[in-house]
Design an enzyme around this catalytic site. Structure first.
Site, PDB file in Angstrom:
ATOM      1  N   ARG A  35      58.927  34.184 -13.723  1.00 42.68           N
ATOM      2  CA  ARG A  35      59.049  32.734 -13.475  1.00 42.68           C
ATOM      3  C   ARG A  35      60.181  32.137 -14.311  1.00 42.68           C
ATOM      4  O   ARG A  35      60.988  31.349 -13.810  1.00 42.68           O
ATOM      5  CB  ARG A  35      57.729  32.031 -13.809  1.00 42.68           C
ATOM      6  CG  ARG A  35      56.538  32.479 -12.970  1.00 42.68           C
ATOM      7  CD  ARG A  35      56.336  31.638 -11.712  1.00 42.68           C
ATOM      8  NE  ARG A  35      55.683  32.426 -10.661  1.00 42.68           N
ATOM      9  CZ  ARG A  35      54.374  32.590 -10.530  1.00 42.68           C
ATOM     10  NH1 ARG A  35      53.556  31.980 -11.345  1.00 42.68           N
ATOM     11  NH2 ARG A  35      53.877  33.332  -9.559  1.00 42.68           N
ATOM     12  N   GLU A 187      37.578  34.453  -8.281  1.00 48.06           N
ATOM     13  CA  GLU A 187      38.786  34.223  -7.470  1.00 48.06           C
ATOM     14  C   GLU A 187      39.089  35.408  -6.560  1.00 48.06           C
ATOM     15  O   GLU A 187      39.807  36.332  -6.960  1.00 48.06           O
ATOM     16  CB  GLU A 187      40.003  33.941  -8.373  1.00 48.06           C
ATOM     17  CG  GLU A 187      41.276  33.678  -7.566  1.00 48.06           C
ATOM     18  CD  GLU A 187      42.510  33.401  -8.410  1.00 48.06           C
ATOM     19  OE1 GLU A 187      42.419  33.481  -9.652  1.00 48.06           O
ATOM     20  OE2 GLU A 187      43.563  33.114  -7.829  1.00 48.06           O
ATOM     21  N   LYS A 229      37.130  30.045  -6.840  1.00 50.11           N
ATOM     22  CA  LYS A 229      38.553  29.717  -6.676  1.00 50.11           C
ATOM     23  C   LYS A 229      39.059  30.429  -5.430  1.00 50.11           C
ATOM     24  O   LYS A 229      39.531  31.579  -5.497  1.00 50.11           O
ATOM     25  CB  LYS A 229      39.338  30.144  -7.916  1.00 50.11           C
ATOM     26  CG  LYS A 229      40.834  29.914  -7.833  1.00 50.11           C
ATOM     27  CD  LYS A 229      41.463  29.926  -9.210  1.00 50.11           C
ATOM     28  CE  LYS A 229      42.978  29.865  -9.136  1.00 50.11           C
ATOM     29  NZ  LYS A 229      43.600  29.607 -10.429  1.00 50.11           N
ATOM     30  N   SER A 271      46.713  27.586  -5.299  1.00 50.89           N
ATOM     31  CA  SER A 271      47.750  27.066  -4.401  1.00 50.89           C
ATOM     32  C   SER A 271      48.437  28.194  -3.634  1.00 50.89           C
ATOM     33  O   SER A 271      48.916  27.952  -2.516  1.00 50.89           O
ATOM     34  CB  SER A 271      48.757  26.203  -5.154  1.00 50.89           C
ATOM     35  OG  SER A 271      49.415  26.900  -6.179  1.00 50.89           O
ATOM     36  N   GLY A 272      48.508  29.389  -4.206  1.00 48.97           N
ATOM     37  CA  GLY A 272      48.871  30.583  -3.447  1.00 48.97           C
ATOM     38  C   GLY A 272      50.239  30.619  -2.789  1.00 48.97           C
ATOM     39  O   GLY A 272      50.442  31.409  -1.872  1.00 48.97           O
ATOM     40  N   GLY A 273      51.165  29.776  -3.215  1.00 43.91           N
ATOM     41  CA  GLY A 273      52.487  29.788  -2.602  1.00 43.91           C
ATOM     42  C   GLY A 273      52.721  28.631  -1.641  1.00 43.91           C
ATOM     43  O   GLY A 273      53.787  28.529  -1.024  1.00 43.91           O
ATOM     44  N   ARG A 301      51.278  27.553  -9.529  1.00 42.11           N
ATOM     45  CA  ARG A 301      52.609  27.165  -9.071  1.00 42.11           C
ATOM     46  C   ARG A 301      52.686  25.702  -8.644  1.00 42.11           C
ATOM     47  O   ARG A 301      53.661  25.014  -8.939  1.00 42.11           O
ATOM     48  CB  ARG A 301      53.053  28.084  -7.934  1.00 42.11           C
ATOM     49  CG  ARG A 301      53.502  29.435  -8.419  1.00 42.11           C
ATOM     50  CD  ARG A 301      53.518  30.473  -7.321  1.00 42.11           C
ATOM     51  NE  ARG A 301      52.178  30.916  -6.966  1.00 42.11           N
ATOM     52  CZ  ARG A 301      51.911  31.845  -6.060  1.00 42.11           C
ATOM     53  NH1 ARG A 301      52.903  32.409  -5.385  1.00 42.11           N
ATOM     54  NH2 ARG A 301      50.673  32.217  -5.811  1.00 42.11           N
TER      55      ARG A 301
HETATM   56  P1  13P Z   1      48.645  29.645  -7.803  1.00 41.71           P
HETATM   57  O1  13P Z   1      48.056  28.249  -7.702  1.00 41.71           O
HETATM   58  O2  13P Z   1      50.103  29.681  -8.119  1.00 41.71           O
HETATM   59  O3  13P Z   1      48.233  30.503  -6.635  1.00 41.71           O
HETATM   60  O4  13P Z   1      48.010  30.314  -9.109  1.00 41.71           O
HETATM   61  C1  13P Z   1      46.691  30.201  -9.331  1.00 41.71           C
HETATM   62  C2  13P Z   1      46.217  31.392 -10.030  1.00 41.71           C
HETATM   63  O5  13P Z   1      45.611  31.282 -11.075  1.00 41.71           O
HETATM   64  C3  13P Z   1      46.454  32.700  -9.419  1.00 41.71           C
HETATM   65  O6  13P Z   1      45.617  33.634  -9.996  1.00 41.71           O
END
Ligand code: 13P
Length: 344
Positions: A35, A187, A229, A271-273, A301
Site C-alpha cells: 500500500r 470474516e 464481517k 469493503s473488499g475493493g 481500503r
Molecule cells: P477492506 O475493507 O479493504 O476489504 O479490508 C477489510 C479487511 O479487514 C480485510 O481483511
C-alpha cells in the site's frame, strides 16, 4: 476455560454503537508495504507506524470509529509522544482490536484455493499458539479480534472442502477468542475477483455463511458475543453485467436473511475493493431500509485509500482530513442519513 459472556456482549454492542463502525488498519507488513509503495513511499516499521499514528490521532474520529483493528507490529508500537498505541486508542474511547490469523496457505488437494492458519504455534515465524496470543493481546488492551478466510469463485470453486475447512477454522478461532474474552470478528470473504454474476456471489455467500454458523454451533461459539464481517453481494469485478447500488443492497440483505442468525452481536461489512463512495452508498441504502441486525462497517481500503494518498502527496493534516471525511460519511450511512451531495 470460562468466557465472560456479559463482557463479550458489551464489547460487541459498543463496536456497533449507533453512528459508529470499525477502522480496519490491520494490514500485515507485506500488505501495508504494498500500500505504501503504491503511493510512492518506502515501507519500514517506522514508516508504517508514522502513517498509522497520524491516522489514529485524527481529531474527532472517535465520533465515527468505535474500534481499530491492529496488526501485531502496530499493537506494540507507540504514538509520536511515546504513548503505547492501544493505550492511546482506549483513552480516546476507541476499542483496540487485533488481527490474529497468520495468513493464508494453499489448501491441499484444492488447486487455487486457500485456507487460513493461525491456531497452532508457528515457531518458525515467531507465532505462539492462538490461545497464548489472545491472552497476551487482552493484557495489552485488545478487546476484539479478527480472522479472515478467503473464498474464491471460479471454475469448480469454491469446493466443498474449501468451504468446510474455512468454516471450521473460523469457528475454532471464534471459540478460542471468546475463551480469552476477546470478541471474534468472523470474516469469511467471498472475493470480488472474477467474472461471476451477482447471483453466483449470493449463492456462494449463503452457503459459506450457513456452513460457518453450523461449525460455530459445533464449537460452542456464543453468538451474541461475535460480529460477522461479510462481503456484500456484488458481481465479479470482471463481469460484464454490474449491479445497481439498490440491487447490491437488496441482494446483500436477502443473502444475510437466508444464512445469518439473528442472535449475533452485529454485522460489520468489509469493503473488499469497492470504491469509497460505493461502500458508503451500499451501507446507506441497507440501513435506510431498517434492518434486524446492527449493520455497520469495518472498512480497510474504503476508509484509508484517500488518507494514504493524501499522506504521500500533501502530508499529515491532509491525510487526517481525508480520513475524517470518509469516517463521517460512513457514520451517516450507518443510519441511512448519507447523501451524495455531502461528498463534495
Ligand atoms: P477492506 O475493507 O479493504 O476489504 O479490508 C477489510 C479487511 O479487514 C480485510 O481483511
Amino acid at each position: 476455560m470460562c468466557m465472560d459472556k456479559a463482557l463479550l456482549e458489551a464489547t460487541a454492542a459498543a463496536l456497533v454503537a449507533p453512528g459508529k463502525g470499525i477502522l480496519a488498519a490491520d494490514e500485515s507488513n507485506g500488505t501495508m508495504s504494498k500500500r505504501l509503495e503504491g503511493v510512492g513511499l518506502e515501507s519500514s516499521a517506522e514508516a508504517r507506524r508514522a502513517y498509522r499514528a497520524n491516522l489514529f490521532a485524527t481529531p474527532g474520529c472517535e465520533d465515527a470509529i468505535s474500534g481499530v483493528i491492529l496488526y501485531d507490529e502496530t499493537i506494540r508500537q507507540n504514538m509520536d509522544d511515546g504513548t503505547q498505541i492501544p493505550d492511546y486508542l482506549t483513552s480516546r474511547g476507541i476499542i483496540p482490536g487485533i488481527k490474529v490469523d497468520t495468513g493464508t496457505i494453499d489448501l491441499e488437494g484444492c488447486p487455487g484455493e486457500k485456507t487460513t492458519k493461525g491456531i497452532g504455534a508457528e515457531p518458525e515465524n515467531g507465532w505462539a499458539d492462538l490461545g497464548t496470543r489472545c491472552a497476551e493481546y487482552f493484557a495489552m488492551g485488545a478487546r476484539f479480534a479478527k480472522w479472515r478466510a478467503v473464498i474464491k469463485i471460479g471454475d469448480g470453486m469454491p469446493s466443498d472442502q474449501c468451504i468446510r475447512s474455512n468454516a471450521d477454522a473460523l469457528a475454532q478461532y471464534a471459540r478460542i477468542c471468546q475463551d480469552a474474552d476477546l470478541v471474534p470478528i468472523i470474516e469469511p470473504e467471498v472475493l470480488m475477483d472474477g467474472n461471476h454474476t451477482g447471483d453466483k456471489c449470493s449463492d456462494v455467500t449463503v452457503e459459506v455463511l450457513r456452513k460457518t454458523y453450523e461449525m460455530c454451533e459445533v464449537h460452542g461459539v456464543y453468538l451474541p458475543g461475535t460480529l460477522l464481517k461479510p462481503n456484500m453481494v456484488i458481481p465479479g469485478n470482471a463481469s460484464t453485467v454490474q449491479s445497481t447500488r439498490d440491487q447490491v443492497a437488496t441482494s446483500t440483505i436477502d443473502c444475510l436473511s437466508l444464512s445469518t442468525p439473528r442472535a449475533i452481536g452485529g454485522i460489520v461489512f468489509l469493503s473488499g475493493g469497492q470504491s469509497d463512495e460505493d461502500a458508503t452508498a451500499h451501507l446507506n441504502i441497507m440501513n435506510a431500509g431498517g434492518q434486524e441486525w446492527q449493520l455497520s462497517y469495518s472498512y480497510g481500503r474504503a476508509l484509508q485509500a484517500a488518507a494514504l494518498k493524501a499522506w504521500a502527496e500533501d502530508g499529515a493534516e491532509a491525510s487526517q482530513a481525508a480520513f475524517a471525511h470518509r469516517a463521517k460519511m460512513n457514520s451517516l450511512a450507518r443510519s441511512g442519513d448519507w447523501d451524495i451531495s455531502l461528498e463534495s
